[in-house]
Design a protein around this motif. Sequence first.
Motif, PDB file in Angstrom:
ATOM      1  N   TYR A 127       0.927   2.162  -0.935  1.00 46.33           N
ATOM      2  CA  TYR A 127       1.378   0.952  -0.235  1.00 46.33           C
ATOM      3  C   TYR A 127       1.991  -0.057  -1.188  1.00 46.33           C
ATOM      4  O   TYR A 127       1.612  -0.143  -2.363  1.00 46.33           O
ATOM      5  N   ARG A 128       2.899  -0.847  -0.646  1.00 43.57           N
ATOM      6  CA  ARG A 128       3.372  -2.029  -1.356  1.00 43.57           C
ATOM      7  C   ARG A 128       2.212  -3.026  -1.406  1.00 43.57           C
ATOM      8  O   ARG A 128       1.404  -3.110  -0.466  1.00 43.57           O
ATOM      9  N   LEU A 175       8.376   1.521  -3.161  1.00 46.73           N
ATOM     10  CA  LEU A 175       7.294   0.572  -2.926  1.00 46.73           C
ATOM     11  C   LEU A 175       7.242  -0.510  -4.004  1.00 46.73           C
ATOM     12  O   LEU A 175       6.528  -1.514  -3.851  1.00 46.73           O
ATOM     13  N   GLY A 211       7.774   7.728   5.013  1.00 45.70           N
ATOM     14  CA  GLY A 211       7.541   6.349   4.615  1.00 45.70           C
ATOM     15  C   GLY A 211       7.881   5.388   5.730  1.00 45.70           C
ATOM     16  O   GLY A 211       8.578   5.741   6.693  1.00 45.70           O
ATOM     17  N   ILE A 218       7.300  -0.008   2.304  1.00 43.74           N
ATOM     18  CA  ILE A 218       5.977  -0.610   2.369  1.00 43.74           C
ATOM     19  C   ILE A 218       4.834   0.397   2.365  1.00 43.74           C
ATOM     20  O   ILE A 218       3.698   0.048   2.028  1.00 43.74           O
ATOM     21  N   ALA A 219       5.098   1.643   2.720  1.00 43.17           N
ATOM     22  CA  ALA A 219       4.035   2.640   2.749  1.00 43.17           C
ATOM     23  C   ALA A 219       4.656   4.026   2.714  1.00 43.17           C
ATOM     24  O   ALA A 219       5.774   4.220   3.199  1.00 43.17           O
ATOM     25  N   CYS A 220       3.927   4.973   2.126  1.00 42.82           N
ATOM     26  CA  CYS A 220       4.399   6.354   2.152  1.00 42.82           C
ATOM     27  C   CYS A 220       3.212   7.306   2.079  1.00 42.82           C
ATOM     28  O   CYS A 220       2.131   6.953   1.591  1.00 42.82           O
TER      29      CYS A 220
END
Length: 134
Positions: free
Chosen positions: A63-64, A112, A35, A48-50
């Motif tokens: 994603y957030r 997220l 992430g 914010i992302a994974c």
Amino acid sequence: QVHLVESGGGSVQPGGSLRLSCAVSGIDLNEYSFGWFRQAPGKEREGIACISSKGERDGGPFYRESVEGRFTISRDNAKNMIHLQMNNLKPEDTAVYYCAADKLLARLFRELHTDRIIREPEYWGQGTQVTVSS
């Protein structure tokens, strides 16, 4: 010993792009999800992302909402690298960006959707600064 080393940060004008990279050593990337997190001045660190160990085969990446459509997370297991392509950057994207690894995608995915970290990932990088300003 596990190391996650971020690079690619810098200063950019609004609307610009940056590509962050995370060099991973000491773990088998095939066993981990990854992430990206960020922490702006005076604010909590946020996910914010994974992306899972399977990449896009499980329906992800994820994603957030604030970055979806502008940021893209990717992984290159052969090169032990994780990337975050950031487009159409905004001043509110200014933060220190961190790469993180965890065996459970669900832990990263949960972050997220929270205002503060519930459970820290297993491994963190040291962070790279991104500044968006005119």
